[in-house]
Scaffold this active site. Structure first.
Site, PDB file in Angstrom:
ATOM      1  N   HIS A   1      50.055  28.714  46.463  1.00 33.94           N
ATOM      2  CA  HIS A   1      50.744  29.400  47.559  1.00 33.94           C
ATOM      3  C   HIS A   1      50.211  28.955  48.910  1.00 33.94           C
ATOM      4  O   HIS A   1      49.604  29.739  49.637  1.00 33.94           O
ATOM      5  CB  HIS A   1      50.635  30.911  47.379  1.00 33.94           C
ATOM      6  CG  HIS A   1      51.512  31.408  46.272  1.00 33.94           C
ATOM      7  ND1 HIS A   1      51.270  32.554  45.575  1.00 33.94           N
ATOM      8  CD2 HIS A   1      52.654  30.888  45.737  1.00 33.94           C
ATOM      9  CE1 HIS A   1      52.214  32.736  44.666  1.00 33.94           C
ATOM     10  NE2 HIS A   1      53.054  31.732  44.740  1.00 33.94           N
TER      11      HIS A   1
ATOM     12  N   CYS B   1      45.153  26.936  35.792  1.00 30.53           N
ATOM     13  CA  CYS B   1      43.732  27.173  36.075  1.00 30.53           C
ATOM     14  C   CYS B   1      43.033  27.733  34.830  1.00 30.53           C
ATOM     15  O   CYS B   1      43.549  28.650  34.188  1.00 30.53           O
ATOM     16  CB  CYS B   1      43.601  28.169  37.221  1.00 30.53           C
ATOM     17  SG  CYS B   1      41.879  28.549  37.565  1.00 30.53           S
TER      18      CYS B   1
ATOM     19  N   HIS C   1      55.144  37.775  40.464  1.00 29.91           N
ATOM     20  CA  HIS C   1      54.244  36.647  40.743  1.00 29.91           C
ATOM     21  C   HIS C   1      54.204  35.707  39.538  1.00 29.91           C
ATOM     22  O   HIS C   1      54.172  36.156  38.385  1.00 29.91           O
ATOM     23  CB  HIS C   1      52.842  37.193  41.040  1.00 29.91           C
ATOM     24  CG  HIS C   1      51.892  36.175  41.589  1.00 29.91           C
ATOM     25  ND1 HIS C   1      51.316  35.209  40.800  1.00 29.91           N
ATOM     26  CD2 HIS C   1      51.436  35.956  42.836  1.00 29.91           C
ATOM     27  CE1 HIS C   1      50.526  34.456  41.549  1.00 29.91           C
ATOM     28  NE2 HIS C   1      50.576  34.884  42.794  1.00 29.91           N
TER      29      HIS C   1
ATOM     30  N   GLU D   1      51.914  33.956  38.194  1.00 27.52           N
ATOM     31  CA  GLU D   1      50.794  34.123  37.260  1.00 27.52           C
ATOM     32  C   GLU D   1      51.011  35.359  36.378  1.00 27.52           C
ATOM     33  O   GLU D   1      50.769  35.312  35.160  1.00 27.52           O
ATOM     34  CB  GLU D   1      49.469  34.251  38.023  1.00 27.52           C
ATOM     35  CG  GLU D   1      48.282  34.349  37.085  1.00 27.52           C
ATOM     36  CD  GLU D   1      47.016  34.813  37.780  1.00 27.52           C
ATOM     37  OE1 GLU D   1      46.705  34.307  38.883  1.00 27.52           O
ATOM     38  OE2 GLU D   1      46.327  35.687  37.212  1.00 27.52           O
TER      39      GLU D   1
ATOM     40  N   SER E   1      50.628  34.284  49.347  1.00 29.20           N
ATOM     41  CA  SER E   1      49.365  34.177  48.603  1.00 29.20           C
ATOM     42  C   SER E   1      48.779  35.561  48.357  1.00 29.20           C
ATOM     43  O   SER E   1      48.437  36.286  49.306  1.00 29.20           O
ATOM     44  CB  SER E   1      48.384  33.305  49.396  1.00 29.20           C
ATOM     45  OG  SER E   1      47.063  33.570  49.007  1.00 29.20           O
TER      46      SER E   1
ATOM     47  N   SER F   1      43.854  29.152  48.544  1.00 29.72           N
ATOM     48  CA  SER F   1      44.742  27.992  48.539  1.00 29.72           C
ATOM     49  C   SER F   1      44.881  27.385  49.937  1.00 29.72           C
ATOM     50  O   SER F   1      45.770  26.584  50.182  1.00 29.72           O
ATOM     51  CB  SER F   1      46.117  28.397  47.994  1.00 29.72           C
ATOM     52  OG  SER F   1      46.576  29.572  48.618  1.00 29.72           O
TER      53      SER F   1
HETATM   54  S1  SF4 Z   1      42.328  31.912  42.646  1.00 28.59           S
HETATM   55 FE1  SF4 Z   1      41.803  29.814  42.090  1.00 28.59          FE
HETATM   56  S2  SF4 Z   1      40.104  29.949  40.586  1.00 28.59           S
HETATM   57 FE2  SF4 Z   1      41.109  31.957  40.753  1.00 28.59          FE
HETATM   58  S3  SF4 Z   1      42.596  31.942  39.076  1.00 28.59           S
HETATM   59 FE3  SF4 Z   1      43.692  31.309  40.947  1.00 28.59          FE
HETATM   60  S4  SF4 Z   1      43.580  29.081  40.918  1.00 28.59           S
HETATM   61 FE4  SF4 Z   1      42.047  29.819  39.465  1.00 28.59          FE
END
Ligand code: SF4
Length: 409
Positions: free
Chosen positions: A83, A148, A176, A178, A314, A377
């Site tokens: 992001h 990640c 999101h 993730e 983000s 990021s």
């Molecule tokens: S913030 Fe960075 S280290 Fe943490 S899960 Fe996301 S990509 Fe991985």
């Protein structure tokens, strides 16, 4: 930690020197006081930890290497790489095409993909459905996968909890990338539901206690529960995992609330609670923990305002803003261009998601004290550019130099 090969344009010699100095002086990462950069009429306190994390550097290295090694090939990113607007724009400029927007809306028909295409999976990971679709088309989901390892760790944790018979509650933003990926992986193993915040957690708790009729769950949590979720049976034994970038205090409060609800409802004790509530610690990643702790350390310094730099979508950056706002006027910007001049700044309100134009954001006083941090990021070069732009308003840009870092302040 592994050194990654990321484009030099994202680095800053000043910030790299500061980070290296702090690392050498505090190898065990126990000191969360900020770094003091004394520019004379402006005093800047930089958080102990900020900027690119392991997962972001890893993803950037793989993405740019993939572009370099595959001239002439069609290269797609499933969605935004990370992001950060600058990194995403750089990838687009290098010819990469995004397949989906950040909410999962398809931008390029998936039917048009062929086995000769390269698909880069972003740091957030992706859903099992998407992996299956790509595999069916003969496209590798391994070779250009930048997921990640700290996100994969959450998936592994979910699987472990599931194997012991618990359902999963994911604390994350439902849309999101993730959270959608984690939801997909968790729900492959066990019934899963996503809660966005404490408000939704309290609603979920009402279904655990029976305070609300079960049928209403399917409306209240529409789009946030796995197929076949049985609200009576599947909330009787749960474990909580988080999107890796949540606010630590929120995550802890949500987990505690659900734990106490189960304990009271089933009349359990500290010794027996584990029979119905999985004994998990949060699944925040190290970068989220370090950056949030560093902000708390930074906030112990009295200052006039704080600036948080990061992409507007983000999650980890927004939480840093949230923390700073509790203490002092805080401005959330995604780069130096948001600093219009000494009087005016364009700032994003993290809770309403509106862009606001603020005037007289820099108080007329000397020295002016600023706290600065950035999300996981955000390139360090952007942080340096922001510092230089502010210094430029006071004609002291030439003072932005490592020689003005007050060591051992
Ligand atoms: S913030 Fe960075 S280290 Fe943490 S899960 Fe996301 S990509 Fe991985």
């Amino acid at each position: 930690m592994k050194q990654f090969n990321v484009p030099s344009g994202y680095r800053s010699s000043l910030i790299s020197a500061i980070k290296q100095h702090r690392k050498d002086a505090d190898k065990l990462k126990k000191d969360f006081t900020p770094t003091f950069l004394d520019l004379g009429s402006i005093q800047i306190y930089l958080a102990r930890h900020f900027g690119f994390c392991y997962g972001v550097e890893n993803a950037i290295e793989i993405a740019f290497k993939t572009i370099d090694e595959n001239p002439g090939k069609r290269i797609f990113l499933l969605s935004e790489m990370i992001h950060n607007p600058q990194v995403n724009q750089d990838l687009l400029t290098r010819g990469v095409t995004f397949l989906q927007d950040t909410n999962g809306k398809t931008l390029i028909p998936l039917d048009s993909l062929t086995k000769d295409d390269i698909i880069i999976i972003p740091a957030f990971g992706t859903t099992l459905d998407m992996e299956a679709l790509l595999t069916e088309k003969g496209i590798s989901t391994e070779k250009y996968n930048t997921t990640c390892p700290f996100v994969e760790k959450v998936w592994n944790r979910s699987e472990q909890i599931a194997q012991k018979g618990y359902s999963i509650v994911v604390h994350g933003k439902p849309k999101h990338e993730e959270t959608r990926a984690t939801f997909s992986h968790a729900s492959y193993h066990t019934p899963t539901v996503v809660v966005n915040d404490m408000e939704e957690t309290k609603e979920l708790a009402k279904y655990i206690t029976g305070e609300k009729p079960a049928n209403e769950f399917y409306t209240d949590f529409k789009g946030q529960y796995s197929s076949g979720f049985d609200v009576i049976k599947d909330l009787a034994q749960i474990g909580v995992v988080n999107q890796t970038t949540q606010l630590a205090s929120d995550t802890q409060a949500i987990s505690e609330y659900l734990k106490e609800t189960i304990k009271t409802h089933y009349q359990l004790t500290d010794e027996t609670i584990a029979t119905r509530f999985a004994d998990t610690r949060d699944t925040l990643c190290y970068a989220t923990s370090d950056n949030q702790t560093a902000v708390k350390g930074m906030l112990e310094t009295e200052a006039d305002l704080s600036i948080v730099i990061g992409g507007y979508n983000s999650s980890n950056s927004s939480h840093l803003v949230e923390l700073c706002e509790q203490k002092l006027p805080t401005y959330f910007i995604d780069g130096p261009d948001r600093l219009i001049n000494k009087e005016t700044i364009e700032h994003r309100n993290w809770s309403t998601k509106e862009l606001q134009t603020i005037t007289t954001y820099l108080p007329n006083k000397t020295p002016l004290k600023l706290l600065i941090t950035s999300g996981a990021s955000c390139p360090d070069a952007v942080v340096e550019a922001v510092i230089k732009k502010i210094a430029g308003f006071y004609n002291i840009e030439d003072q932005v130099d490592f020689k003005n870092v007050v060591l051992n302040a």
